[in-house]
Write a protein that holds these residues in place. Structure first.
Motif, PDB file in Angstrom:
ATOM      1  N   GLY A  97      37.567  36.540  36.072  1.00  8.46           N
ATOM      2  CA  GLY A  97      36.770  35.978  34.982  1.00  8.46           C
ATOM      3  C   GLY A  97      36.851  36.783  33.701  1.00  8.46           C
ATOM      4  N   LEU A  98      36.156  36.283  32.685  1.00  9.88           N
ATOM      5  CA  LEU A  98      36.111  36.953  31.383  1.00  9.88           C
ATOM      6  C   LEU A  98      35.529  38.359  31.509  1.00  9.88           C
ATOM      7  CD1 LEU A  98      34.870  34.350  28.730  1.00  9.88           C
ATOM      8  CD2 LEU A  98      36.893  35.798  28.574  1.00  9.88           C
ATOM      9  N   GLY A  99      36.210  39.323  30.919  1.00 13.78           N
ATOM     10  CA  GLY A  99      35.733  40.696  30.946  1.00 13.78           C
ATOM     11  C   GLY A  99      35.905  41.390  32.276  1.00 13.78           C
ATOM     12  N   LYS A 100      36.563  40.747  33.220  1.00 12.24           N
ATOM     13  CA  LYS A 100      36.746  41.321  34.553  1.00 12.24           C
ATOM     14  C   LYS A 100      38.143  41.936  34.692  1.00 12.24           C
ATOM     15  CE  LYS A 100      32.699  39.917  35.844  1.00 12.24           C
ATOM     16  NZ  LYS A 100      31.584  40.893  36.052  1.00 12.24           N
ATOM     17  N   ALA A 120      38.702  30.235  29.896  1.00 10.39           N
ATOM     18  CA  ALA A 120      37.500  30.315  29.061  1.00 10.39           C
ATOM     19  C   ALA A 120      37.782  30.936  27.699  1.00 10.39           C
ATOM     20  CB  ALA A 120      36.426  31.114  29.790  1.00 10.39           C
ATOM     21  N   GLY A 121      39.063  31.204  27.416  1.00 13.40           N
ATOM     22  CA  GLY A 121      39.432  31.723  26.097  1.00 13.40           C
ATOM     23  C   GLY A 121      39.784  33.198  26.055  1.00 13.40           C
ATOM     24  N   GLY A 122      39.773  33.874  27.205  1.00 15.16           N
ATOM     25  CA  GLY A 122      40.122  35.293  27.246  1.00 15.16           C
ATOM     26  C   GLY A 122      41.624  35.519  27.243  1.00 15.16           C
ATOM     27  N   LYS A 123      42.014  36.770  27.193  1.00 20.72           N
ATOM     28  CA  LYS A 123      43.429  37.142  27.172  1.00 20.72           C
ATOM     29  C   LYS A 123      43.732  38.050  28.360  1.00 20.72           C
ATOM     30  CE  LYS A 123      46.970  39.438  24.391  1.00 20.72           C
ATOM     31  NZ  LYS A 123      47.248  40.193  23.132  1.00 20.72           N
ATOM     32  N   LEU A 124      44.722  37.655  29.157  1.00 23.09           N
ATOM     33  CA  LEU A 124      45.109  38.440  30.323  1.00 23.09           C
ATOM     34  C   LEU A 124      46.052  39.566  29.904  1.00 23.09           C
ATOM     35  CD1 LEU A 124      45.055  38.722  33.459  1.00 23.09           C
ATOM     36  CD2 LEU A 124      47.111  37.287  33.486  1.00 23.09           C
ATOM     37  N   THR A 125      45.735  40.785  30.301  1.00 17.34           N
ATOM     38  CA  THR A 125      46.593  41.926  30.000  1.00 17.34           C
ATOM     39  C   THR A 125      47.014  42.608  31.300  1.00 17.34           C
ATOM     40  OG1 THR A 125      44.698  43.426  29.778  1.00 17.34           O
ATOM     41  CG2 THR A 125      45.492  42.346  27.777  1.00 17.34           C
ATOM     42  N   ILE A 183      52.371  38.899  38.174  1.00 19.21           N
ATOM     43  CA  ILE A 183      51.117  38.166  38.098  1.00 19.21           C
ATOM     44  C   ILE A 183      51.338  36.709  38.495  1.00 19.21           C
ATOM     45  CG2 ILE A 183      49.295  37.347  36.550  1.00 19.21           C
ATOM     46  CD1 ILE A 183      49.137  40.304  37.191  1.00 19.21           C
ATOM     47  N   GLU A 184      50.410  36.190  39.299  1.00 16.29           N
ATOM     48  CA  GLU A 184      50.506  34.811  39.772  1.00 16.29           C
ATOM     49  C   GLU A 184      49.171  34.117  39.551  1.00 16.29           C
ATOM     50  OE1 GLU A 184      52.314  33.350  43.829  1.00 16.29           O
ATOM     51  OE2 GLU A 184      50.200  33.802  44.149  1.00 16.29           O
ATOM     52  N   GLY A 185      49.205  32.864  39.122  1.00 17.58           N
ATOM     53  CA  GLY A 185      47.990  32.092  38.953  1.00 17.58           C
ATOM     54  C   GLY A 185      47.526  32.009  37.508  1.00 17.58           C
ATOM     55  N   HIS A 186      46.418  31.283  37.304  1.00 18.10           N
ATOM     56  CA  HIS A 186      45.840  31.080  35.975  1.00 18.10           C
ATOM     57  C   HIS A 186      44.383  31.545  36.017  1.00 18.10           C
ATOM     58  CE1 HIS A 186      45.323  28.189  32.295  1.00 18.10           C
ATOM     59  NE2 HIS A 186      45.209  29.459  31.987  1.00 18.10           N
ATOM     60  N   ALA A 187      44.119  32.661  35.408  1.00 28.11           N
ATOM     61  CA  ALA A 187      42.797  33.287  35.506  1.00 28.11           C
ATOM     62  C   ALA A 187      41.703  32.408  34.900  1.00 28.11           C
ATOM     63  CB  ALA A 187      42.817  34.644  34.818  1.00 28.11           C
ATOM     64  N   GLU A 188      40.544  32.384  35.560  1.00 27.80           N
ATOM     65  CA  GLU A 188      39.392  31.649  35.049  1.00 27.80           C
ATOM     66  C   GLU A 188      39.003  32.137  33.654  1.00 27.80           C
ATOM     67  OE1 GLU A 188      36.225  32.012  37.813  1.00 27.80           O
ATOM     68  OE2 GLU A 188      37.171  30.771  39.359  1.00 27.80           O
ATOM     69  N   ASN A 210      40.913  53.596  41.212  1.00 29.00           N
ATOM     70  CA  ASN A 210      40.170  53.050  40.080  1.00 29.00           C
ATOM     71  C   ASN A 210      41.063  52.684  38.898  1.00 29.00           C
ATOM     72  OD1 ASN A 210      40.858  55.627  39.325  1.00 29.00           O
ATOM     73  ND2 ASN A 210      38.820  56.189  38.570  1.00 29.00           N
ATOM     74  N   ALA A 211      42.388  52.854  39.043  1.00 31.81           N
ATOM     75  CA  ALA A 211      43.313  52.509  37.966  1.00 31.81           C
ATOM     76  C   ALA A 211      43.370  50.987  37.810  1.00 31.81           C
ATOM     77  CB  ALA A 211      44.705  53.062  38.259  1.00 31.81           C
ATOM     78  N   VAL A 212      43.186  50.499  36.577  1.00 28.99           N
ATOM     79  CA  VAL A 212      43.161  49.061  36.312  1.00 28.99           C
ATOM     80  C   VAL A 212      44.585  48.517  36.260  1.00 28.99           C
ATOM     81  CG1 VAL A 212      42.543  47.275  34.632  1.00 28.99           C
ATOM     82  CG2 VAL A 212      40.973  49.169  35.093  1.00 28.99           C
ATOM     83  N   VAL A 213      44.831  47.486  37.066  1.00 30.82           N
ATOM     84  CA  VAL A 213      46.147  46.847  37.094  1.00 30.82           C
ATOM     85  C   VAL A 213      46.228  45.747  36.044  1.00 30.82           C
ATOM     86  CG1 VAL A 213      47.794  45.550  38.515  1.00 30.82           C
ATOM     87  CG2 VAL A 213      46.411  47.376  39.542  1.00 30.82           C
ATOM     88  N   CYS A 214      45.233  44.883  36.005  1.00 24.86           N
ATOM     89  CA  CYS A 214      45.196  43.816  35.006  1.00 24.86           C
ATOM     90  C   CYS A 214      43.749  43.464  34.703  1.00 24.86           C
ATOM     91  CB  CYS A 214      45.975  42.583  35.473  1.00 24.86           C
ATOM     92  SG  CYS A 214      45.371  41.878  37.021  1.00 24.86           S
ATOM     93  N   ALA A 215      43.532  42.819  33.562  1.00 25.73           N
ATOM     94  CA  ALA A 215      42.176  42.489  33.130  1.00 25.73           C
ATOM     95  C   ALA A 215      42.219  41.279  32.211  1.00 25.73           C
ATOM     96  CB  ALA A 215      41.531  43.673  32.419  1.00 25.73           C
ATOM     97  N   VAL A 216      41.073  40.585  32.125  1.00 24.69           N
ATOM     98  CA  VAL A 216      40.924  39.496  31.159  1.00 24.69           C
ATOM     99  C   VAL A 216      40.006  39.996  30.056  1.00 24.69           C
ATOM    100  CG1 VAL A 216      40.128  37.152  30.713  1.00 24.69           C
ATOM    101  CG2 VAL A 216      41.291  37.681  32.861  1.00 24.69           C
ATOM    102  N   GLN A 217      40.570  40.184  28.881  1.00 19.55           N
ATOM    103  CA  GLN A 217      39.800  40.727  27.767  1.00 19.55           C
ATOM    104  C   GLN A 217      39.117  39.612  26.978  1.00 19.55           C
ATOM    105  OE1 GLN A 217      42.715  42.956  25.542  1.00 19.55           O
ATOM    106  NE2 GLN A 217      42.543  44.744  26.887  1.00 19.55           N
ATOM    107  N   LEU A 218      37.950  39.927  26.469  1.00 19.27           N
ATOM    108  CA  LEU A 218      37.240  38.997  25.594  1.00 19.27           C
ATOM    109  C   LEU A 218      37.937  38.927  24.247  1.00 19.27           C
ATOM    110  CD1 LEU A 218      33.555  39.986  26.367  1.00 19.27           C
ATOM    111  CD2 LEU A 218      34.557  37.744  26.766  1.00 19.27           C
ATOM    112  N   THR A 219      38.283  37.747  23.808  1.00 19.52           N
ATOM    113  CA  THR A 219      38.883  37.566  22.493  1.00 19.52           C
ATOM    114  C   THR A 219      37.795  37.165  21.503  1.00 19.52           C
ATOM    115  OG1 THR A 219      39.326  35.234  22.920  1.00 19.52           O
ATOM    116  CG2 THR A 219      41.056  36.808  23.512  1.00 19.52           C
TER     117      THR A 219
END
Length: 216
Positions: free
Chosen positions: A173-176, A141-146, A132-137, A195-204
């Motif tokens: 973004g959040l929830g994306k 905004a307070g989410g958690k990258l998984t 993973i590279e970069g800092h997710a939007e 359709n397999a999810v590689v990474c996501a930003v979860q709402l905390t």
């Protein structure tokens, strides 16, 4: 892909007793698959350790049973890195990649290695680590990258396979989420489900609270 040098000896005794003795000596039985495709009946001469594995009634592939020292493969096996392995066998070098590993289910000790011989003009399929590279939007905004998939299965020429698959998440973004189908790497074909999810930003909980306050 990184290079790894490995010395091996042909293995001619294939019984359980022989395998047990090898492991006591700190050696690991292995096999090199993906060798030369030959017509049957085969009239050539097999080298020590080689055998024919029939594909059908007319064709077979030459595989080679080998032995390697457990200490020699430690840095090849116990690492997230992937390697193109130069196996020196009877004075010749065979280029291969690790295809499969077998471990003892209780002690987790290495029991067997399956190598796949590679060729300059023949694509192979193997798993490559995701970076993973970069800092997710969404994280800002307070989410958690998984990261859901630490490796992706790719098909390409061995020379085209990178050490890492770099995935930039700056615009996530959040929830994306990012799925396999959203990714593209030059010269590589991704073999996982699109359709397999590689990474996501979860709402905390904190992000939900901030969103609720903003809406109030």
């Amino acid at each position: 892909m990184k290079k790894f040098q490995l010395n091996a000896q042909p293995r001619v005794e294939l019984g359980k007793k022989s395998v047990k003795a090898l492991r006591k000596e700190g050696k690991i039985p292995a096999v090199i698959n993906g060798g030369e495709l030959v017509e049957l009946p085969y009239n050539g001469t097999l080298k020590e350790g080689q055998k024919l594995v029939a594909i059908d009634s007319k064709r077979a592939i030459i595989t080679t049973d080998i032995v390697v020292a457990a200490e020699d493969v430690r840095k090849l096996i116990y690492t997230p890195d992937i390697f193109e392995v130069d196996i020196t066998l009877n004075g010749e070098v065979v280029k291969a990649v690790v295809k499969d590993l077998q471990f003892q289910p209780v002690k987790d000790t290495l029991l067997h290695i399956d190598f796949l011989q590679v060729y300059p003009d023949k694509p192979i399929v193997m798993e490559v680590p995701v970076q993973i590279e970069g800092h997710a939007e969404g994280v800002k905004a307070g989410g958690k990258l998984t990261l859901s998939m630490r490796k992706l299965k790719v098909k390409a020429l061995c020379s085209e396979i990178p050490e890492r698959l770099v995935v930039n998440v700056d615009t996530l973004g959040l929830g994306k989420s990012l799925a396999v189908g959203d990714l593209h790497f030059e010269g590589l074909q991704l073999m996982n489900a699109k359709n397999a999810v590689v990474c996501a930003v979860q709402l905390t909980r904190a992000a939900r609270g901030a969103a609720a306050k903003a809406e109030a």
